[in-house]
Write a protein that holds these residues in place. Structure first.
Motif, PDB file in Angstrom:
ATOM      1  N   TYR A  19       0.668  -1.105   0.049  1.00 17.33           N
ATOM      2  CA  TYR A  19      -0.070  -0.112   0.034  1.00 17.33           C
ATOM      3  C   TYR A  19       0.760   1.167  -0.078  1.00 17.33           C
ATOM      4  O   TYR A  19       0.208   2.525  -0.289  1.00 17.33           O
ATOM      5  N   TYR A  22       0.526   3.901  -2.783  1.00 22.08           N
ATOM      6  CA  TYR A  22      -0.834   4.510  -3.066  1.00 22.08           C
ATOM      7  C   TYR A  22      -0.806   5.878  -2.259  1.00 22.08           C
ATOM      8  O   TYR A  22      -1.740   6.631  -2.385  1.00 22.08           O
ATOM      9  N   PHE A  31      -7.492   1.998   6.033  1.00 23.32           N
ATOM     10  CA  PHE A  31      -6.673   0.743   5.909  1.00 23.32           C
ATOM     11  C   PHE A  31      -6.709  -0.191   7.207  1.00 23.32           C
ATOM     12  O   PHE A  31      -6.957   0.769   8.206  1.00 23.32           O
TER      13      PHE A  31
END
Length: 125
Positions: A19, A22, A31
C-alpha cells in the motif's frame, strides 16, 4: 487534504509494503492495521481501521497499551484480573502501614505500563 502513510507507534499497517505505493491518499480512505503484543486497537480487536480525515489519521493514537491488574504487592489484590487501557486510572488499597510511591492511591496505565508500579511500600515514620 491528503494523508501521508500513517506512522503507527507499537503497530503496523496491513501490507504496508504494497500500500505504500498509494500514498498520499484522499480523505475517506482507510486501511487495516494491527498492534504489537501488549497494545490494543480502539476496537480492541486484532485488526482495526485507520481512516484519513481532514484533521489527519483517525484514530490519532491507533495502538494503546493494555495493562493487566491482577496483583498488588503489600495491598489488596483484585479477586480476578482486570484489563485497562492506556490513560485509565484505578484506585487501589494498600495494607495498613503501606502506600504506593509518592503516597498515591491511583495506578495509571501508561504507554510503558503501570505508573507507579503496583507495589505498596512501608510508610516511613
Amino acid at each position: 487534504k491528503q494523508c501521508d502513510i500513517p506512522k503507527i507507534k507499537h503497530g503496523s499497517l496491513y501490507r504496508e509494503n504494497v500500500y505504500r505505493l498509494y500514498f498520499p491518499v484522499t480523505v475517506g480512505r482507510w486501511f487495516h492495521y494491527s498492534c504489537d503484543a501488549g497494545f490494543v486497537t480502539d476496537a480492541q480487536q486484532f485488526w482495526d481501521r485507520i481512516t484519513c480525515t481532514r484533521d489527519g489519521w483517525s484514530p490519532a493514537v491507533p495502538c494503546r497499551r493494555q495493562c493487566i491488574f491482577n496483583y498488588l504487592e503489600n495491598g489488596y489484590s483484585p479477586s480476578r484480573q482486570t484489563k485497562h487501557i492506556q490513560g485509565d486510572s484505578i484506585k487501589v488499597d494498600c495494607y495498613p502501614g503501606f502506600t504506593l510511591q509518592n503516597k498515591q492511591s491511583l495506578l495509571t496505565c501508561t504507554e510503558s505500563g503501570w505508573d507507579p508500579p503496583p507495589k505498596c511500600i512501608a510508610v516511613s515514620k
